[in-house]
Design a protein around this motif. Sequence first.
Motif, PDB file in Angstrom:
ATOM      1  N   THR A 135       0.834  -1.203   0.000  1.00 29.17           N
ATOM      2  CA  THR A 135       0.000   0.000   0.000  1.00 29.17           C
ATOM      3  C   THR A 135       0.867   1.251   0.000  1.00 29.17           C
ATOM      4  OG1 THR A 135      -1.744  -1.188   1.193  1.00 29.17           O
ATOM      5  CG2 THR A 135      -1.838   1.210   1.235  1.00 29.17           C
ATOM      6  N   LEU A 136       1.971   1.226   0.740  1.00 26.79           N
ATOM      7  CA  LEU A 136       2.883   2.371   0.738  1.00 26.79           C
ATOM      8  C   LEU A 136       3.514   2.546  -0.637  1.00 26.79           C
ATOM      9  CD1 LEU A 136       4.414   4.663   2.079  1.00 26.79           C
ATOM     10  CD2 LEU A 136       6.048   2.974   2.977  1.00 26.79           C
ATOM     11  N   ALA A 137       3.921   1.455  -1.258  1.00 24.34           N
ATOM     12  CA  ALA A 137       4.486   1.545  -2.608  1.00 24.34           C
ATOM     13  C   ALA A 137       3.467   2.156  -3.567  1.00 24.34           C
ATOM     14  CB  ALA A 137       4.918   0.156  -3.094  1.00 24.34           C
ATOM     15  N   GLN A 138       2.222   1.732  -3.454  1.00 22.19           N
ATOM     16  CA  GLN A 138       1.167   2.280  -4.309  1.00 22.19           C
ATOM     17  C   GLN A 138       0.983   3.768  -4.056  1.00 22.19           C
ATOM     18  OE1 GLN A 138      -3.143   1.261  -3.663  1.00 22.19           O
ATOM     19  NE2 GLN A 138      -2.851   0.215  -5.622  1.00 22.19           N
ATOM     20  N   ALA A 139       0.992   4.172  -2.792  1.00 21.66           N
ATOM     21  CA  ALA A 139       0.810   5.584  -2.451  1.00 21.66           C
ATOM     22  C   ALA A 139       1.946   6.438  -3.004  1.00 21.66           C
ATOM     23  CB  ALA A 139       0.710   5.751  -0.934  1.00 21.66           C
ATOM     24  N   ARG A 140       3.134   5.853  -3.085  1.00 23.24           N
ATOM     25  CA  ARG A 140       4.297   6.576  -3.618  1.00 23.24           C
ATOM     26  C   ARG A 140       4.332   6.563  -5.146  1.00 23.24           C
ATOM     27  NH1 ARG A 140       8.934   4.651   0.787  1.00 23.24           N
ATOM     28  NH2 ARG A 140       9.043   6.678   1.852  1.00 23.24           N
ATOM     29  N   GLY A 141       3.403   5.838  -5.759  1.00 21.66           N
ATOM     30  CA  GLY A 141       3.379   5.771  -7.213  1.00 21.66           C
ATOM     31  C   GLY A 141       4.253   4.689  -7.793  1.00 21.66           C
ATOM     32  N   LEU A 157      -7.159  -7.391  -3.499  1.00 22.87           N
ATOM     33  CA  LEU A 157      -7.715  -7.525  -4.842  1.00 22.87           C
ATOM     34  C   LEU A 157      -8.029  -6.157  -5.447  1.00 22.87           C
ATOM     35  CD1 LEU A 157     -10.063 -10.584  -4.276  1.00 22.87           C
ATOM     36  CD2 LEU A 157      -8.242 -10.478  -5.994  1.00 22.87           C
ATOM     37  N   HIS A 158      -8.648  -5.334  -4.656  1.00 25.40           N
ATOM     38  CA  HIS A 158      -8.976  -3.984  -5.126  1.00 25.40           C
ATOM     39  C   HIS A 158      -7.730  -3.193  -5.452  1.00 25.40           C
ATOM     40  CE1 HIS A 158      -9.803   0.362  -4.192  1.00 25.40           C
ATOM     41  NE2 HIS A 158     -10.635   0.142  -5.193  1.00 25.40           N
ATOM     42  N   ASN A 159      -6.769  -3.188  -4.526  1.00 26.62           N
ATOM     43  CA  ASN A 159      -5.565  -2.394  -4.721  1.00 26.62           C
ATOM     44  C   ASN A 159      -4.705  -2.935  -5.858  1.00 26.62           C
ATOM     45  OD1 ASN A 159      -6.435  -0.814  -2.641  1.00 26.62           O
ATOM     46  ND2 ASN A 159      -4.943  -1.536  -1.153  1.00 26.62           N
ATOM     47  N   LEU A 160      -4.688  -4.251  -6.024  1.00 24.44           N
ATOM     48  CA  LEU A 160      -3.977  -4.840  -7.157  1.00 24.44           C
ATOM     49  C   LEU A 160      -4.573  -4.316  -8.467  1.00 24.44           C
ATOM     50  CD1 LEU A 160      -1.998  -6.836  -8.464  1.00 24.44           C
ATOM     51  CD2 LEU A 160      -3.759  -8.613  -8.190  1.00 24.44           C
ATOM     52  N   ALA A 161      -5.889  -4.310  -8.553  1.00 21.65           N
ATOM     53  CA  ALA A 161      -6.537  -3.814  -9.769  1.00 21.65           C
ATOM     54  C   ALA A 161      -6.164  -2.359 -10.028  1.00 21.65           C
ATOM     55  CB  ALA A 161      -8.048  -3.969  -9.649  1.00 21.65           C
ATOM     56  N   VAL A 162      -6.102  -1.544  -8.981  1.00 17.04           N
ATOM     57  CA  VAL A 162      -5.751  -0.135  -9.136  1.00 17.04           C
ATOM     58  C   VAL A 162      -4.353   0.008  -9.724  1.00 17.04           C
ATOM     59  CG1 VAL A 162      -5.242   2.001  -7.877  1.00 17.04           C
ATOM     60  CG2 VAL A 162      -7.298   0.682  -7.324  1.00 17.04           C
ATOM     61  N   SER A 163      -3.386  -0.716  -9.157  1.00 18.10           N
ATOM     62  CA  SER A 163      -2.012  -0.574  -9.642  1.00 18.10           C
ATOM     63  C   SER A 163      -1.819  -1.189 -11.020  1.00 18.10           C
ATOM     64  CB  SER A 163      -1.035  -1.194  -8.629  1.00 18.10           C
ATOM     65  OG  SER A 163      -0.828  -0.314  -7.549  1.00 18.10           O
ATOM     66  N   TRP A 223     -18.214 -11.787  -4.084  1.00 14.87           N
ATOM     67  CA  TRP A 223     -19.439 -11.070  -3.720  1.00 14.87           C
ATOM     68  C   TRP A 223     -19.173 -10.009  -2.660  1.00 14.87           C
ATOM     69  CZ3 TRP A 223     -23.460 -10.991  -6.697  1.00 14.87           C
ATOM     70  CH2 TRP A 223     -24.659 -10.444  -6.239  1.00 14.87           C
ATOM     71  N   ILE A 224     -18.368  -9.024  -3.061  1.00 14.28           N
ATOM     72  CA  ILE A 224     -17.939  -8.004  -2.101  1.00 14.28           C
ATOM     73  C   ILE A 224     -18.307  -6.634  -2.615  1.00 14.28           C
ATOM     74  CG2 ILE A 224     -16.006  -9.381  -1.290  1.00 14.28           C
ATOM     75  CD1 ILE A 224     -14.182  -7.603  -2.974  1.00 14.28           C
ATOM     76  N   ASP A 225     -18.286  -5.680  -1.691  1.00 12.40           N
ATOM     77  CA  ASP A 225     -18.253  -4.264  -2.034  1.00 12.40           C
ATOM     78  C   ASP A 225     -16.791  -3.850  -2.000  1.00 12.40           C
ATOM     79  OD1 ASP A 225     -21.049  -3.945  -2.183  1.00 12.40           O
ATOM     80  OD2 ASP A 225     -21.143  -3.791   0.012  1.00 12.40           O
ATOM     81  N   LEU A 226     -16.292  -3.377  -3.109  1.00 15.40           N
ATOM     82  CA  LEU A 226     -14.875  -3.043  -3.173  1.00 15.40           C
ATOM     83  C   LEU A 226     -14.567  -1.917  -2.177  1.00 15.40           C
ATOM     84  CD1 LEU A 226     -14.170  -3.175  -6.986  1.00 15.40           C
ATOM     85  CD2 LEU A 226     -13.599  -4.862  -5.257  1.00 15.40           C
ATOM     86  N   PRO A 227     -13.581  -2.123  -1.310  1.00 11.86           N
ATOM     87  CA  PRO A 227     -13.266  -1.105  -0.294  1.00 11.86           C
ATOM     88  C   PRO A 227     -12.406   0.000  -0.885  1.00 11.86           C
ATOM     89  CG  PRO A 227     -11.776  -2.959  -0.076  1.00 11.86           C
ATOM     90  CD  PRO A 227     -12.745  -3.325  -1.189  1.00 11.86           C
ATOM     91  N   GLU A 228     -12.350   1.094  -0.158  1.00 11.14           N
ATOM     92  CA  GLU A 228     -11.441   2.162  -0.547  1.00 11.14           C
ATOM     93  C   GLU A 228     -10.028   1.709  -0.308  1.00 11.14           C
ATOM     94  OE1 GLU A 228     -12.396   5.663   1.566  1.00 11.14           O
ATOM     95  OE2 GLU A 228     -14.411   5.840   0.754  1.00 11.14           O
ATOM     96  N   THR A 229      -9.097   2.286  -1.073  1.00  7.86           N
ATOM     97  CA  THR A 229      -7.676   1.957  -0.899  1.00  7.86           C
ATOM     98  C   THR A 229      -7.158   2.634   0.357  1.00  7.86           C
ATOM     99  OG1 THR A 229      -7.439   1.892  -3.288  1.00  7.86           O
ATOM    100  CG2 THR A 229      -5.416   2.051  -1.991  1.00  7.86           C
ATOM    101  N   HIS A 230      -6.627   1.845   1.292  1.00  7.37           N
ATOM    102  CA  HIS A 230      -5.908   2.401   2.452  1.00  7.37           C
ATOM    103  C   HIS A 230      -5.223   1.274   3.176  1.00  7.37           C
ATOM    104  CE1 HIS A 230      -8.880   1.070   5.436  1.00  7.37           C
ATOM    105  NE2 HIS A 230      -9.781   1.472   4.585  1.00  7.37           N
TER     106      HIS A 230
END
Length: 215
Positions: free
Chosen positions: A152-158, A181-187, A208-215
Amino acid sequence: MALPPGPAQQIIPRAMAQLKAGDAAAARLTFYGLPPADQAHPDCLFVRALIDRALGRLDDARQALATAIETDAMIPQLWKLYAEVLDAQGNPAEALRAVDRAAALAPGYVDAWHDMAVLAIRTGEHDLAEQALVNLAKVEPDDARLPSLRATLAQARGDHDAAVEGFRAVLGAKSNDRRALHNLAVSLRETDRHEEALAAVEAALRHWIDLPETH
């Protein structure tokens, strides 16, 4: 918890048991059976704040903790709970300062380092987040939350390539991790790997989920 002698020794454990059982309203009634002097004790105020938070009374929880900290600012659990309440009220920067106090008071406080990393990532304090993760790893090198936080930190740093690698490692250990899963899709999307991103989203939907916010 260093409860005052007398009625608090029986009343606080009963209130905590009621809170744990999901009956915060009963816990609140039990708490107010304490003598007024005991209600003002920092450890009792900590319990009151837990109860108030469970009831959604965040302003009351915040005030209870502020009063407790004013009485004894050397209890790390007070600062950590204060940080949680501040964050719940939408004040992550203030929460970060509070949890920093908790970690400074108790360098072995695993959950304080974890919360500091999470809050630092969310507030853009990436160097502080990295240091919190270093400290968390020193205290608890096998903490299962570390791989996800690092990704998540790597993602936040771009650094999305590192984030993809990190989230895939997380999913290798727990294939239905919703946030990973959500954050993988984002990156994946950020690195123009759209088909792989779509596959990650489809995998999330299969759970069968509601995708959470990235954090």
